[in-house]
Each structure stands twice: as structure tokens, then as C-alpha cells.
Design a protein around this motif. Sequence first.
Motif, short mmCIF file in Angstrom:
data_model
loop_
_atom_site.label_atom_id
_atom_site.label_comp_id
_atom_site.label_asym_id
_atom_site.label_seq_id
_atom_site.Cartn_x
_atom_site.Cartn_y
_atom_site.Cartn_z
N GLY A 40 8.05 -2.24 3.67
CA GLY A 40 7.78 -0.93 3.10
C GLY A 40 7.65 -0.93 1.59
O GLY A 40 7.74 0.12 0.95
N LEU A 41 7.41 -2.10 0.99
CA LEU A 41 7.39 -2.21 -0.47
C LEU A 41 6.02 -1.93 -1.10
O LEU A 41 5.90 -1.86 -2.31
CB LEU A 41 7.86 -3.61 -0.90
N GLY A 42 4.99 -1.81 -0.28
CA GLY A 42 3.68 -1.47 -0.81
C GLY A 42 3.16 -2.49 -1.80
O GLY A 42 3.05 -3.68 -1.51
N SER A 43 2.85 -2.04 -3.01
CA SER A 43 2.28 -2.92 -4.03
C SER A 43 3.26 -3.98 -4.52
O SER A 43 2.87 -4.93 -5.19
CB SER A 43 1.79 -2.09 -5.22
N GLU A 44 4.55 -3.84 -4.19
CA GLU A 44 5.56 -4.82 -4.60
C GLU A 44 5.83 -5.86 -3.51
O GLU A 44 6.65 -6.76 -3.71
CB GLU A 44 6.88 -4.10 -4.93
N ALA A 45 5.16 -5.76 -2.36
CA ALA A 45 5.38 -6.70 -1.25
C ALA A 45 4.75 -8.05 -1.54
O ALA A 45 3.95 -8.21 -2.48
CB ALA A 45 4.80 -6.10 0.03
N VAL A 46 5.11 -9.05 -0.73
CA VAL A 46 4.55 -10.39 -0.94
C VAL A 46 3.04 -10.40 -0.75
O VAL A 46 2.33 -11.19 -1.37
CB VAL A 46 5.22 -11.42 0.00
N GLU A 47 2.53 -9.57 0.13
CA GLU A 47 1.10 -9.30 0.24
C GLU A 47 0.91 -7.82 -0.11
O GLU A 47 1.10 -6.94 0.72
CB GLU A 47 0.58 -9.59 1.65
N PRO A 48 0.60 -7.52 -1.37
CA PRO A 48 0.54 -6.12 -1.81
C PRO A 48 -0.46 -5.30 -0.99
O PRO A 48 -1.54 -5.77 -0.64
CB PRO A 48 0.08 -6.23 -3.27
N TYR A 49 -0.05 -4.08 -0.67
CA TYR A 49 -0.91 -3.20 0.13
C TYR A 49 -0.67 -1.75 -0.27
O TYR A 49 0.30 -1.42 -0.95
CB TYR A 49 -0.62 -3.38 1.63
N GLY A 50 -1.54 -0.89 0.17
CA GLY A 50 -1.38 0.54 -0.05
C GLY A 50 -1.87 1.31 1.16
O GLY A 50 -2.69 0.82 1.94
N LEU A 51 -1.34 2.50 1.33
CA LEU A 51 -1.76 3.41 2.39
C LEU A 51 -2.33 4.65 1.75
O LEU A 51 -1.70 5.25 0.88
CB LEU A 51 -0.58 3.77 3.30
N TRP A 52 -3.51 5.05 2.20
CA TRP A 52 -4.21 6.16 1.56
C TRP A 52 -4.67 7.19 2.59
O TRP A 52 -5.06 6.84 3.70
CB TRP A 52 -5.43 5.66 0.79
N GLU A 53 -4.59 8.43 2.21
CA GLU A 53 -5.18 9.54 2.97
C GLU A 53 -6.14 10.22 2.03
O GLU A 53 -5.73 10.99 1.16
CB GLU A 53 -4.09 10.51 3.44
N GLY A 54 -7.43 9.90 2.17
CA GLY A 54 -8.40 10.35 1.18
C GLY A 54 -8.11 9.70 -0.15
O GLY A 54 -8.02 8.47 -0.26
#
Length: 252
Positions: A40-54
Motif C-alpha cells: 500500500g505504499l504507492g510511489s514509495e513501494a519497491v515497484e512504484p505505482y499509483g491508482l487514479w480515478e480520472g
Amino acid sequence: MRLVFEGFDNALDIVPGRVAVLALENQKLFSRVCESLLSGLGSEAVEPYGLWEGNEKLNQKQAFIPVLSPLELPWKHRVLGARLHKVIEQLLMEDDEARARLDTLALQLASSTTSLAFQLHGSYGFKVEWALADYLKAFGFGVEIEDGASLFDKLIQFIDFAADMQLREVLLFINLETFLSKNEMEEFDKHVFFQELSVLLLEQRSYDQVCDNESKVHVDQHFLEYATASQSDCTSSSQRGFCSNGFGAVTF
């Protein structure tokens, strides 16, 4: 909802009623992506990711309910368990007849218990008013799971339970397709569609595409990336790309 990893060419849309699949053949990459989404770390995770709604970025920490194995379904997950009593209370508030019956029964129970206390020398009575939520907790009201049910039947029952709890979070399954036959996978997809749940499958290998109700991003051992969206008429569209930096950031 759109899942975006840094480094991949394709985003993965997670839509209620449609199964999203992320298949990563490279074991190390698969492990890192699993670790990242579960953290649940998003951009701080080992593989950075993001969740977007629009154009709005969503809270990653509250987005997923992980299902690490269909052998251990999270029936008592804090999100699901907390909602059961609220859902029953909501149904009660919408049913005047049921509410009147339960209120009458509660008064009868309190009266009968108090009459027993009259046989004692002291004064006794209830300090807390009757409430349905307290009753449900006291008597362990919850899901009934048939002991002899198959793994697949329990999985479908869990999907129904999640729908009953009005779940808006994403159910995140790890290697679910390993446990299910092709026919069972098709039935699972149809059930997700019927219950309008958001589901993401993380798979370590790419299985044959189910015709209906599935979208997939597949990265092979050579980091070649394929995006496929199946249509109701069993046709599909594909896009091929290259996962540029392997074990570093990956973008969808």
C-alpha cells in the motif's frame, strides 16, 4: 480505477464487473509487484505505482483487499467484518414490520429476565438499551460456510458475501488461476460481472485469455509487454511494448 506502474507502456483499468489480470512471467518482477501492491505504499513501494480515478489520485492504502490463496479466504477481514452488522441494521431500518417484531421480542426478553431478578433481594436491571448490533456481536452472527463445500463453491460464496457487504475496494487475488479449471475461471468471471465487483488477478504465468469480461496486461520473461482487452463477441485487441527497465520502475 486505473493502475499505473512506473516503467510499463500500458495502464490497467480496474472496472467493477470486469476482471483485470496482471500476468508477470519473471519471478523476481512478480514478487516485487506483489510486495508493492500488498504494501500500500504507492510511489514509495519497491515497484512504484499509483491508482487514479480520472485525474484524481486515490489512496493506495485502502484500495485493495488481498486474497493470498482461495484456500484461506479473508472472511474476517476488518473491512468486510465491520460492514456485516451495518448492512443488517440498514435492512432493519428499511423494514418497519421486521423492526416492530424485533422490538417486541426484545421487550419480552428484557421483561422475562427482569422477572427472574425479582426473586433476589437486590435491585437489578439493564443499563444499556437493546440494539441489533450488540445482539449480533453477542451471539456471533456471521457467514455460515458449509463444511463439505468445494474450494470453488466457497470462492463463489465469498464473492457473494463481498457483494452483500457493498464492497467498493478491489479484491486482489494472487495466482488464483492456478487453482481453477478453465470452466471454473469462466464462471468466476461471470459471477464477478453479475455482482459488479472490482477484481484484480496477479498471475505468475499467462493462461489462455477468457473470451468475455477480462482485460489483461502480460509481461513475458524477456520483458515484452502485451495488453489485451476481450470483448463480448470474443474478439480482442492487443498492444505490444517493451518493459524498459526490468526490475526497476514499471508503468501501466
